[in-house]
Motif scaffolding. Structure first.
Motif, PDB file in Angstrom:
ATOM      1  N   HIS A 323      31.106 -98.623   6.064  1.00  0.00           N
ATOM      2  CA  HIS A 323      29.989 -99.075   6.896  1.00  0.00           C
ATOM      3  C   HIS A 323      28.673 -99.170   6.143  1.00  0.00           C
ATOM      4  N   GLN A 324      28.303 -98.133   5.400  1.00  0.00           N
ATOM      5  CA  GLN A 324      26.980 -98.099   4.776  1.00  0.00           C
ATOM      6  C   GLN A 324      27.033 -98.592   3.323  1.00  0.00           C
ATOM      7  N   PRO A 325      26.159 -99.523   2.969  1.00  0.00           N
ATOM      8  CA  PRO A 325      26.158-100.043   1.593  1.00  0.00           C
ATOM      9  C   PRO A 325      25.915 -98.974   0.539  1.00  0.00           C
ATOM     10  N   VAL A 326      25.234 -97.891   0.911  1.00  0.00           N
ATOM     11  CA  VAL A 326      24.822 -96.892  -0.071  1.00  0.00           C
ATOM     12  C   VAL A 326      26.006 -96.226  -0.773  1.00  0.00           C
ATOM     13  N   VAL A 327      27.196 -96.288  -0.198  1.00  0.00           N
ATOM     14  CA  VAL A 327      28.350 -95.652  -0.841  1.00  0.00           C
ATOM     15  C   VAL A 327      28.945 -96.518  -1.939  1.00  0.00           C
ATOM     16  N   VAL A 328      28.302 -97.632  -2.258  1.00  0.00           N
ATOM     17  CA  VAL A 328      28.831 -98.514  -3.306  1.00  0.00           C
ATOM     18  C   VAL A 328      28.943 -97.779  -4.640  1.00  0.00           C
ATOM     19  N   HIS A 329      28.102 -96.790  -4.880  1.00  0.00           N
ATOM     20  CA  HIS A 329      28.169 -96.062  -6.150  1.00  0.00           C
ATOM     21  C   HIS A 329      29.467 -95.255  -6.238  1.00  0.00           C
ATOM     22  N   ASP A 330      29.937 -94.732  -5.106  1.00  0.00           N
ATOM     23  CA  ASP A 330      31.245 -94.075  -5.079  1.00  0.00           C
ATOM     24  C   ASP A 330      32.349 -95.106  -5.285  1.00  0.00           C
ATOM     25  N   ALA A 331      32.165 -96.293  -4.711  1.00  0.00           N
ATOM     26  CA  ALA A 331      33.153 -97.360  -4.859  1.00  0.00           C
ATOM     27  C   ALA A 331      33.291 -97.763  -6.331  1.00  0.00           C
ATOM     28  N   VAL A 332      32.163 -97.832  -7.033  1.00  0.00           N
ATOM     29  CA  VAL A 332      32.196 -98.185  -8.458  1.00  0.00           C
ATOM     30  C   VAL A 332      33.015 -97.152  -9.224  1.00  0.00           C
ATOM     31  N   GLU A 333      32.784 -95.877  -8.937  1.00  0.00           N
ATOM     32  CA  GLU A 333      33.499 -94.801  -9.641  1.00  0.00           C
ATOM     33  C   GLU A 333      34.996 -94.861  -9.399  1.00  0.00           C
ATOM     34  N   HIS A 334      35.404 -95.392  -8.248  1.00  0.00           N
ATOM     35  CA  HIS A 334      36.827 -95.424  -7.917  1.00  0.00           C
ATOM     36  C   HIS A 334      37.453 -96.800  -8.149  1.00  0.00           C
TER      37      HIS A 334
END
Length: 405
Positions: A323-334
């Motif tokens: 939902h929230q764009p801010v978790v994109v940094h976690d997405a990059v790591e995974h």
């Protein structure tokens, strides 16, 4: 302690804004002690209280009819007050010029012999009268203009909020996507915000738009509702009519947790929609994963990227619903190839996009972060004021492109 500071700051800003509105719209345009000033003062005090009451009623689970009666005027006032403030603030640039222009056009009184002392006092009173009149005319003219601008802006914004969302089409190339996945279409819809204000007809309009795209897959990326299942089951019923060849999927947004996310996870499943609760599914050409919203951390149900993305074939492309764009940094790591998000509403009310940029890496559209692409939809509904200005609602069709095609 931080919450107290934030709430105190918001309170100061709200009080300050309404004092300014009262000063320019009521004090400067009415006579002291008159009925007009009393009525205007009462309105400036009452309207923000209705806003607070509407929010409180919704959070407390008050009957829908009561909540609706408070929210309509209260939420609309939020938008009207914003644009009244902006219009009046802009008028401060021209107010001195209007006063000077008034003095020039009124002309100067012819010169007379110097009168005796008592006459000077009387002449001063007579000279003050035109000045007071000019100030009143200018103040009322500016107040009227600001009112027209605010009403027109909010009226247009309400039309934009309630009309069917526009369809955006975006092509996203994925390096790991095989040729078989080329042209796969995902209809992304977010922030429908079914509530006491946005009911069954609102939902049906959005469902019709989504179905018109004839997408292969439908991704509902959070903030579907503002309320409990017993109150909003009828409003959500049209969601059962969503059609997609490769399935319909849902992840929670922060607003689901205000009323209890678990009840909605169970209910969307009854509507034929698959919730992704920190999990993933393998489709033909790529993996589709979904994580809970950050708001769920307060109840131990937050996002778990390891569970949703761990142990998969790193050679396959993966699309993440979050939902929230801010978790994109976690997405990059995974190692996520594409993240689909909402939450921002595109700012919803101009100049909201500039405020949203302070808390979100992307407010709307497609951007790249390392090897991960992030797409943020402006959403199909509205929260708070049922008004959109400068941020039209949308349903986005993401067409995946293979570099091997």
């Amino acid at each position: 302690m931080l919450i107290v500071v934030v709430v105190s700051l918001i309170l100061v800003l709200v009080v300050g804004l309404h004092w300014y509105l009262w000063a320019r719209l009521v004090r400067d345009t009415t006579a002291a002690g008159g009925w007009a000033r009393r009525a205007g003062t009462a309105a400036v005090v009452l309207m923000p209280l209705l806003t607070v009451a509407g929010v409180a009623a919704g959070r407390a689970g008050a009957p829908m009819a009561v909540t609706r009666a408070l929210e309509w005027p209260g939420y609309l006032w939020m938008a009207v007050a914003l644009y009244l403030f902006l219009a009046l603030l802009a008028s401060e640039l021209v107010r001195p010029w209007l006063m000077r222009r008034g003095r020039r056009t009124s002309g100067e009184a012819p010169a007379e012999p110097a009168p005796a002392e008592p006459a000077v006092e009387g002449a001063a009173r007579e000279e003050a009268a035109p000045e007071v009149s000019r100030r009143l005319v200018v103040a009322r003219g500016i107040a009227l203009t600001a009112g027209v601008v605010a009403a027109g802006t909010v009226g247009y914004g309400a039309y934009q909020a309630w009309r069917p969302p526009r369809v955006l089409r975006v092509t996203v190339p994925l390096a790991k996507l095989p040729r078989a996945g080329h042209g796969f279409r995902i209809a992304v819809v977010s922030d429908i915000h079914l509530s006491s204000l946005a009911g069954r007809e609102h939902c049906k309009r959005i469902v019709d738009v989504v179905n018109s795209t004839q997408a292969d897959l439908i991704a509902i990326v959070g903030d579907l509702v503002d309320g409990d299942v017993p109150d909003l089951a009828s409003a959500a019923a049209p969601l059962a009519g969503l059609r997609a060849r490769q399935g319909k999927y849902f992840v929670t947004g922060n607003h689901e947790y205000f009323s209890g996310a678990r009840q909605w996870i169970d209910h969307v499943r009854e509507l034929g929609i698959t919730p992704l609760v920190n999990e993933r599914v393998a489709l033909g050409a790529f993996d589709l994963a979904g994580v809970n919203d950050l708001r769920g951390e307060a109840s131990g149900e937050g996002p778990d990227f390891g569970r949703a993305l761990g142990g998969r074939d790193a050679g396959r492309a993966v699309v993440l619903m979050a939902h929230q764009p801010v978790v994109v940094h976690d997405a990059v790591e995974h190692g996520v190839d594409l993240q689909l998000s909402g939450h921002t509403h595109g700012g919803q009310l101009w100049p909201g996009p500039y405020v949203a940029e302070l808390a979100n890496p992307t407010v709307a559209g497609l951007e790249r972060y390392g090897d991960t692409q992030l797409y943020v939809t402006r959403g199909a509904g509205a929260w708070g004021p049922p008004v959109r200005v400068g941020a039209p609602s949308d349903v986005t069709v993401i067409e995946l492109a293979s570099l091997q095609a």
